[in-house]
Design an enzyme around this catalytic site. Sequence first.
Site, PDB file in Angstrom:
ATOM      1  CD  GLU A  87      -2.818   1.295   2.350  1.00 13.72           C
ATOM      2  OE1 GLU A  87      -2.791   0.414   3.231  1.00 13.72           O
ATOM      3  OE2 GLU A  87      -3.612   2.252   2.333  1.00 13.72           O
ATOM      4  NE  ARG A 141       4.273  -7.710  10.478  1.00 15.38           N
ATOM      5  CZ  ARG A 141       3.589  -7.038   9.546  1.00 15.38           C
ATOM      6  NH1 ARG A 141       2.554  -7.565   8.961  1.00 15.38           N
ATOM      7  NH2 ARG A 141       3.946  -5.834   9.206  1.00 15.38           N
ATOM      8  CE  LYS A 144       3.550   0.206   4.326  1.00 19.20           C
ATOM      9  NZ  LYS A 144       2.365   0.016   3.510  1.00 19.20           N
TER      10      LYS A 144
HETATM   11  P1  ATP Z   1       2.399  -2.392   8.226  1.00 17.28           P
HETATM   12  O1  ATP Z   1       1.688  -3.508   8.905  1.00 17.28           O
HETATM   13  O2  ATP Z   1       3.737  -2.074   8.771  1.00 17.28           O
HETATM   14  O3  ATP Z   1       1.575  -1.167   8.016  1.00 17.28           O
HETATM   15  P2  ATP Z   1       1.686  -3.515   5.837  1.00 17.28           P
HETATM   16  O4  ATP Z   1       1.610  -4.973   5.936  1.00 17.28           O
HETATM   17  O5  ATP Z   1       0.408  -2.808   5.986  1.00 17.28           O
HETATM   18  O6  ATP Z   1       2.747  -2.945   6.818  1.00 17.28           O
HETATM   19  P3  ATP Z   1       1.786  -3.375   3.057  1.00 17.28           P
HETATM   20  O7  ATP Z   1       2.165  -2.247   2.191  1.00 17.28           O
HETATM   21  O8  ATP Z   1       0.374  -3.775   3.096  1.00 17.28           O
HETATM   22  O9  ATP Z   1       2.312  -3.038   4.499  1.00 17.28           O
HETATM   23  O10 ATP Z   1       2.682  -4.632   2.755  1.00 17.28           O
HETATM   24  C1  ATP Z   1       2.901  -5.135   1.476  1.00 17.28           C
HETATM   25  C2  ATP Z   1       3.288  -6.570   1.577  1.00 17.28           C
HETATM   26  O11 ATP Z   1       4.446  -6.727   2.370  1.00 17.28           O
HETATM   27  C3  ATP Z   1       2.191  -7.380   2.219  1.00 17.28           C
HETATM   28  O12 ATP Z   1       2.028  -8.567   1.489  1.00 17.28           O
HETATM   29  C4  ATP Z   1       2.700  -7.649   3.592  1.00 17.28           C
HETATM   30  O13 ATP Z   1       2.222  -8.864   4.069  1.00 17.28           O
HETATM   31  C5  ATP Z   1       4.209  -7.668   3.390  1.00 17.28           C
HETATM   32  N1  ATP Z   1       4.882  -7.271   4.617  1.00 17.28           N
HETATM   33  C6  ATP Z   1       4.699  -6.142   5.330  1.00 17.28           C
HETATM   34  N2  ATP Z   1       5.456  -6.140   6.434  1.00 17.28           N
HETATM   35  C7  ATP Z   1       6.147  -7.296   6.431  1.00 17.28           C
HETATM   36  C8  ATP Z   1       7.105  -7.901   7.315  1.00 17.28           C
HETATM   37  N3  ATP Z   1       7.503  -7.297   8.436  1.00 17.28           N
HETATM   38  N4  ATP Z   1       7.604  -9.112   6.976  1.00 17.28           N
HETATM   39  C9  ATP Z   1       7.217  -9.715   5.848  1.00 17.28           C
HETATM   40  N5  ATP Z   1       6.334  -9.214   4.977  1.00 17.28           N
HETATM   41  C10 ATP Z   1       5.792  -8.025   5.255  1.00 17.28           C
END
Ligand code: ATP
Length: 561
Positions: free
Chosen positions: A37, A263, A273
Amino acid sequence: MTQQDIQASSDFIREIIDEDIKINKHSGKVATRFPPEPNGYLHIGHAKSICLNFGIAKQYKGTCNLRMDDTDPAGESLEYVDSIIQDVRWLGFDWEDRLFYASDYFEALYAFAIQLIKAGKAYVCSLTADEIREYRGTLIEPGQESPYRNRSIEENLDLFARMRAGEFEDGTHVLRAKIDMASPNIVMRDPVIYRIKHAPHYRTGNKWVVYPMYDFAHCLSDSIENITHSICTLEFENNRPLYDWIVNQLIDKNRPRQIEFARLNVSYTVLSKRRLIELVENKYVAGWDDPRMPTIAGMRRRGYTPDAIRNFCGKIGVAKNENLVDVSLLEACVRDDLNEKAPRAMAVLRPLIVIIDNYPDGQIEKIKCANHPQNPEMGTRTVPFSKRLFIEREDFEENPPKKYKRLAPGKEVRLRNAYVIRFERLIRDEKTGEISAIHCTYAPETLNGPPSDDRKVEGVIHWVSADQAIQAEIRLYDRLFNVPNPAAYEGEFTTSLNNNSLEVVTDAYVEASLKNSAPGNSYQFERLGYFCVDIKDSSPNKPVFNRIVPLRDSWGKIAGR
Ligand code: ATP
Ligand code: MG
């Protein structure tokens, strides 16, 4: 967890894919996507997901799409889109012509919602957000059906069209999937799939005032792109039945499958984020690309390499249980990579002047030095040697402990790549009493060779020629947080920030050969660690170097704390 444990963990995702290929599911095709996102910069956790999705596509000769998952106007922006594109590319991955935006599917998603309404599987609910929460029930109590649940299809179609047309305020109506208010899985209790939000979207402007929820948009975006394996993180495990429910209602064939993995968490930093935005907005760091940040942009600026980050992601592997990976594993990958690639150079961070009494005044010798001790193909450079040198303050000890191998009264030491020098006397500042200069003599026959009488000189120290060296600013980074898991810290996570995570050394000296070194170039400063020319703040007049990592896994004995 040791490195070996990590490597030993089996990759259950590839096993699933192997099975699917065996039964010719999706005609044996593999199509993945990385769906960030654009509401923040990518971090090392995203790198794990990127390596996994693009890595699988490569291994199975499939494809991996880059998809901006931009269905929520709040907080999304072009700046973030641009940074994501730059970062994924920098990590070394290629989506060819498959850069997609979920916001391009708004019309298609809306049509899917109408299809659900027409099938009697979705309804407009006019409870308030609080009421919806109350009606939802709890883990131990079933939910209650909304009084609007049995609206006619016609009424639902009419209301949903008027929601889109902007007739209603935010929060007055939502579209919900009609599933099961008594489901043991709360996610399945008539989840909201569309909401009204009068907010401009960075791509679609004011065109839409209804936006699809993640659970509705994501699985259908996957379907639109013919994704076969939709890999996401564990927090979506409970949402998988909903993913499947929506896809089963609306998609006839080649349905994508969601697979969850743990994760990545890394010690001494945060990878959410929301928290990273807080660090940036409240100026705890200098921006998203602050070299202390766990963002890809920060790590790039710090001097971490794509190879090191990819190696790290390979080493940690993919599993189903969350854990905290030691940041020193990432640093070790950086060190291993730079040890191979970074040319050597000399720099003195805290200078102490050494005068070689028996070296001719005004003479400047050009000493040839290998750029890399193991890789002769990396060539040589010349380094000036003269009567006045800088050595590291810590490489002289007036009252040395036993076995001290550096410079001290009565001792000899070798200058790296150059001569053996012997201590003669020291000069003190009259006011402060501090040592202000050291006088030595050199043994002319010892240029890269032993003394003529076979006396043993054990210590080697680095140096630069005082008159030719370039003054530089050197930024020494330490961990951003004082505690291994700041996210689990009770109270405000920022209270565990390390106040000493940046030390700026303004009066450092680097050897003359680095004069016009390009921003981003990395070096091993002998005995100190790996350093790179800062890509933002460095200029020929005022060079700035970032310390990438110290040489060893203890924060630099010489130039560290
Ligand atoms: P946050 O939870 O920090 O806001 P997010 O998951 O909302 O991060 P996205 O932009 O939705 O951030 O993530 C894009 C992709 O990266 C998703 O498929 C998510 O599962 C993966 N992702 C995000 N954070 C991690 C992490 N710490 N380890 C592995 N994959 C991750
Ligand atoms: Mg997310």
